[in-house]
Scaffold this motif. Structure first.
Motif, PDB file in Angstrom:
ATOM      1  N   ALA A 110       1.021  -1.032  -0.054  1.00 49.10           N
ATOM      2  CA  ALA A 110      -0.198  -0.087   0.223  1.00 49.10           C
ATOM      3  C   ALA A 110       1.117   1.216   0.031  1.00 49.10           C
ATOM      4  O   ALA A 110       0.523   2.404  -0.676  1.00 49.10           O
ATOM      5  CB  ALA A 110      -1.211   0.292   1.694  1.00 49.10           C
ATOM      6  N   LEU A 111       1.434   1.095   0.972  1.00 46.37           N
ATOM      7  CA  LEU A 111       2.790   2.546   0.534  1.00 46.37           C
ATOM      8  C   LEU A 111       3.208   2.674  -0.202  1.00 46.37           C
ATOM      9  O   LEU A 111       3.783   3.669  -0.438  1.00 46.37           O
ATOM     10  CB  LEU A 111       3.246   1.904   1.321  1.00 46.37           C
ATOM     11  CG  LEU A 111       4.844   3.383   2.608  1.00 46.37           C
ATOM     12  CD1 LEU A 111       3.983   3.887   3.211  1.00 46.37           C
ATOM     13  CD2 LEU A 111       5.811   2.669   3.756  1.00 46.37           C
ATOM     14  N   TYR A 112       4.027   1.779  -0.901  1.00 45.32           N
ATOM     15  CA  TYR A 112       4.634   2.057  -2.309  1.00 45.32           C
ATOM     16  C   TYR A 112       3.588   2.335  -3.521  1.00 45.32           C
ATOM     17  O   TYR A 112       4.139   3.123  -4.085  1.00 45.32           O
ATOM     18  CB  TYR A 112       5.204   0.458  -2.670  1.00 45.32           C
ATOM     19  CG  TYR A 112       6.097  -0.049  -4.049  1.00 45.32           C
ATOM     20  CD1 TYR A 112       8.033   0.168  -3.893  1.00 45.32           C
ATOM     21  CD2 TYR A 112       5.761   0.009  -5.739  1.00 45.32           C
ATOM     22  CE1 TYR A 112       8.188   0.359  -4.604  1.00 45.32           C
ATOM     23  CE2 TYR A 112       5.612  -0.192  -7.055  1.00 45.32           C
ATOM     24  CZ  TYR A 112       7.995   0.438  -6.296  1.00 45.32           C
ATOM     25  OH  TYR A 112       8.117  -0.354  -7.466  1.00 45.32           O
ATOM     26  N   ALA A 113       2.100   1.698  -3.441  1.00 47.80           N
ATOM     27  CA  ALA A 113       1.412   2.463  -4.662  1.00 47.80           C
ATOM     28  C   ALA A 113       1.503   3.746  -3.882  1.00 47.80           C
ATOM     29  O   ALA A 113       1.484   4.338  -5.087  1.00 47.80           O
ATOM     30  CB  ALA A 113      -0.610   1.244  -4.106  1.00 47.80           C
ATOM     31  N   VAL A 114       1.373   4.594  -2.786  1.00 46.54           N
ATOM     32  CA  VAL A 114       0.964   5.591  -2.794  1.00 46.54           C
ATOM     33  C   VAL A 114       2.260   6.573  -3.338  1.00 46.54           C
ATOM     34  O   VAL A 114       1.906   7.537  -3.671  1.00 46.54           O
ATOM     35  CB  VAL A 114       0.235   5.450  -1.558  1.00 46.54           C
ATOM     36  CG1 VAL A 114       0.564   7.694  -0.945  1.00 46.54           C
ATOM     37  CG2 VAL A 114      -0.978   5.134  -0.751  1.00 46.54           C
ATOM     38  N   MET A 115       2.979   5.887  -3.319  1.00 47.13           N
ATOM     39  CA  MET A 115       4.743   6.925  -3.038  1.00 47.13           C
ATOM     40  C   MET A 115       4.523   6.991  -4.442  1.00 47.13           C
ATOM     41  O   MET A 115       5.995   7.726  -5.003  1.00 47.13           O
ATOM     42  CB  MET A 115       5.650   5.870  -2.151  1.00 47.13           C
ATOM     43  CG  MET A 115       6.118   4.575  -2.330  1.00 47.13           C
ATOM     44  SD  MET A 115       7.747   4.326  -0.804  1.00 47.13           S
ATOM     45  CE  MET A 115       9.310   4.741  -1.083  1.00 47.13           C
ATOM     46  N   PHE A 116       4.959   5.944  -5.240  1.00 45.69           N
ATOM     47  CA  PHE A 116       5.189   6.088  -6.593  1.00 45.69           C
ATOM     48  C   PHE A 116       3.992   6.405  -7.628  1.00 45.69           C
ATOM     49  O   PHE A 116       3.736   6.732  -8.871  1.00 45.69           O
ATOM     50  CB  PHE A 116       5.742   4.557  -7.114  1.00 45.69           C
ATOM     51  CG  PHE A 116       7.247   4.481  -6.287  1.00 45.69           C
ATOM     52  CD1 PHE A 116       7.773   5.535  -6.742  1.00 45.69           C
ATOM     53  CD2 PHE A 116       7.392   3.855  -5.412  1.00 45.69           C
ATOM     54  CE1 PHE A 116       9.153   5.414  -6.575  1.00 45.69           C
ATOM     55  CE2 PHE A 116       8.773   3.744  -5.061  1.00 45.69           C
ATOM     56  CZ  PHE A 116       9.592   4.756  -6.220  1.00 45.69           C
ATOM     57  N   GLY A 117       2.786   7.112  -7.111  1.00 48.23           N
ATOM     58  CA  GLY A 117       1.361   7.614  -7.157  1.00 48.23           C
ATOM     59  C   GLY A 117       0.662   7.011  -8.237  1.00 48.23           C
ATOM     60  O   GLY A 117      -0.375   6.748  -8.684  1.00 48.23           O
ATOM     61  N   THR A 118       1.062   5.395  -7.810  1.00 48.01           N
ATOM     62  CA  THR A 118      -0.236   4.407  -8.872  1.00 48.01           C
ATOM     63  C   THR A 118      -1.204   4.458  -8.060  1.00 48.01           C
ATOM     64  O   THR A 118      -2.613   4.328  -8.777  1.00 48.01           O
ATOM     65  CB  THR A 118       0.159   3.586  -8.192  1.00 48.01           C
ATOM     66  OG1 THR A 118       1.534   2.408  -8.412  1.00 48.01           O
ATOM     67  CG2 THR A 118      -0.535   1.652  -9.003  1.00 48.01           C
ATOM     68  N   VAL A 119      -1.600   5.064  -6.940  1.00 45.20           N
ATOM     69  CA  VAL A 119      -3.145   5.129  -5.895  1.00 45.20           C
ATOM     70  C   VAL A 119      -3.341   6.609  -6.229  1.00 45.20           C
ATOM     71  O   VAL A 119      -2.527   7.552  -6.573  1.00 45.20           O
ATOM     72  CB  VAL A 119      -2.648   5.455  -4.996  1.00 45.20           C
ATOM     73  CG1 VAL A 119      -4.210   5.527  -4.065  1.00 45.20           C
ATOM     74  CG2 VAL A 119      -2.816   3.619  -4.549  1.00 45.20           C
ATOM     75  N   PRO A 120      -4.275   6.727  -6.962  1.00 41.74           N
ATOM     76  CA  PRO A 120      -4.808   8.625  -7.478  1.00 41.74           C
ATOM     77  C   PRO A 120      -5.160   9.262  -6.271  1.00 41.74           C
ATOM     78  O   PRO A 120      -5.576   8.451  -5.369  1.00 41.74           O
ATOM     79  CB  PRO A 120      -6.257   8.268  -8.089  1.00 41.74           C
ATOM     80  CG  PRO A 120      -6.154   6.946  -8.924  1.00 41.74           C
ATOM     81  CD  PRO A 120      -5.201   6.250  -7.874  1.00 41.74           C
ATOM     82  N   LEU A 121      -4.438  10.422  -5.917  1.00 44.04           N
ATOM     83  CA  LEU A 121      -4.883  11.161  -4.765  1.00 44.04           C
ATOM     84  C   LEU A 121      -5.931  11.772  -4.884  1.00 44.04           C
ATOM     85  O   LEU A 121      -5.709  11.948  -3.807  1.00 44.04           O
ATOM     86  CB  LEU A 121      -4.025  11.681  -4.651  1.00 44.04           C
ATOM     87  CG  LEU A 121      -2.002  10.690  -3.581  1.00 44.04           C
ATOM     88  CD1 LEU A 121      -1.360  11.472  -3.250  1.00 44.04           C
ATOM     89  CD2 LEU A 121      -2.749   9.574  -2.905  1.00 44.04           C
ATOM     90  N   GLY A 122      -6.537  12.340  -5.960  1.00 40.74           N
ATOM     91  CA  GLY A 122      -7.813  12.929  -5.378  1.00 40.74           C
ATOM     92  C   GLY A 122      -7.216  14.630  -5.611  1.00 40.74           C
ATOM     93  O   GLY A 122      -6.444  15.436  -5.864  1.00 40.74           O
ATOM     94  N   GLY A 123      -7.963  15.037  -4.129  1.00 37.37           N
ATOM     95  CA  GLY A 123      -7.887  16.096  -3.617  1.00 37.37           C
ATOM     96  C   GLY A 123      -6.918  16.750  -2.546  1.00 37.37           C
ATOM     97  O   GLY A 123      -6.515  17.429  -2.865  1.00 37.37           O
ATOM     98  N   PHE A 124      -6.115  15.299  -2.277  1.00 32.60           N
ATOM     99  CA  PHE A 124      -4.869  15.155  -1.386  1.00 32.60           C
ATOM    100  C   PHE A 124      -3.645  15.465  -2.491  1.00 32.60           C
ATOM    101  O   PHE A 124      -3.089  14.648  -3.663  1.00 32.60           O
ATOM    102  CB  PHE A 124      -4.730  14.246  -0.776  1.00 32.60           C
ATOM    103  CG  PHE A 124      -6.577  13.912  -0.032  1.00 32.60           C
ATOM    104  CD1 PHE A 124      -6.056  15.104   0.756  1.00 32.60           C
ATOM    105  CD2 PHE A 124      -7.289  13.350  -0.283  1.00 32.60           C
ATOM    106  CE1 PHE A 124      -7.483  14.597   1.938  1.00 32.60           C
ATOM    107  CE2 PHE A 124      -8.262  12.860   1.167  1.00 32.60           C
ATOM    108  CZ  PHE A 124      -8.412  13.600   1.763  1.00 32.60           C
ATOM    109  N   ARG A 125      -3.335  16.578  -2.135  1.00 30.66           N
ATOM    110  CA  ARG A 125      -2.604  16.809  -3.327  1.00 30.66           C
ATOM    111  C   ARG A 125      -0.801  17.185  -2.252  1.00 30.66           C
ATOM    112  O   ARG A 125      -0.616  18.552  -1.788  1.00 30.66           O
ATOM    113  CB  ARG A 125      -1.999  18.068  -4.324  1.00 30.66           C
ATOM    114  CG  ARG A 125      -3.383  17.792  -4.899  1.00 30.66           C
ATOM    115  CD  ARG A 125      -2.515  16.906  -6.192  1.00 30.66           C
ATOM    116  NE  ARG A 125      -4.098  16.133  -7.103  1.00 30.66           N
ATOM    117  CZ  ARG A 125      -4.040  14.803  -8.185  1.00 30.66           C
ATOM    118  NH1 ARG A 125      -3.026  14.311  -7.541  1.00 30.66           N
ATOM    119  NH2 ARG A 125      -4.293  15.100  -8.741  1.00 30.66           N
TER     120      ARG A 125
END
Length: 224
Positions: A110-125
């Motif tokens: 999960a951490l890997y997916a978030v840090m490398f942009g695999t997961v869309p962050l929507g309004g969280f920039r």
């Protein structure tokens, strides 16, 4: 008798750093599994087993929490790469760092997916693209240093260290994504596919086949 008079023992309070880590982990899992719409202070706190106030006390905002997820990912990954012992064979060390990279990716999906942009962050920039690039670059520098040593010793053709590191990352990240999505199974994929990929990478950058094969086999630890 005194034991009975003292009353029940109080549960030990978790260390603040443990609470922070639990919140970061919970946020990463919520983002990875359900996307940015699932991210709220209440949901993160519930998943971490703490209070909503803990989120704001430690991070101030949800945007700062997501930034912490990204920062935590790079810090843990960098620590794993730095933990690889330095030997006289720089390409053996790169192979060992590759194994460390893949362990991180599989153990912290999960951490890997978030840090490398695999997961869309929507309004969280939480970070700009430039900041993300800086985080990746600082992490990749740990591998780049060993690739630069290989150039200095004549194992690889002269090239910019950043180009060498990014070439390595492109290959290894691509493999990690195929493994995480189930297209390649860790076993036998790492011994059959990854090992060949690393040998091809080293020879493509200038090493001879025997040297590249020996370094990969000396540094490999594809378990995970």
């Amino acid at each position: 008798m005194d034991d009975y008079l003292e009353g029940p023992a109080k549960a030990e309070e978790p260390h603040p750093s443990d609470v922070r880590r639990s919140l970061v982990t919970a946020a990463a899992h919520l983002l990875a599994e359900n996307g940015p719409t699932a991210l709220s202070a209440r949901k993160v706190a519930n998943a971490a087993g703490t209070s909503t106030m803990s989120v704001y006390t430690r991070f101030g905002s949800m945007e700062a929490l997501v930034r912490a997820v990204v920062d935590e990912g790079f810090a843990v990954l960098e620590g794993g790469l730095l933990a690889v012992p330095t030997t006289e064979d720089p390409l053996r060390d790169v192979a060992a760092q590759t194994a460390a990279y893949l362990r991180f990716a599989s153990e912290n999906a999960a951490l890997y997916a978030v840090m490398f942009g695999t997961v869309p962050l929507g309004g969280f920039r939480p970070v700009t693209p430039e900041e993300l690039q800086a985080g990746r670059r600082e992490t990749l520098d740990r591998v780049g240093a060993n690739l630069a040593r290989a150039v200095d010793t004549g194992r690889l053709r002269p090239a910019k260290t950043s180009d060498l590191a990014f070439t390595w990352w492109s290959a290894v990240h691509g493999y990690a994504m195929l493994e995480s999505s189930g297209h390649i199974h860790a076993e036998p994929g790492r011994s059959r596919v990854l090992e060949r990929l690393m040998v091809a990478l080293f020879t493509g950058l200038g090493d001879d086949l025997d040297g590249a094969t020996g370094s990969v086999r000396a540094g490999r630890d594809w378990s995970g």
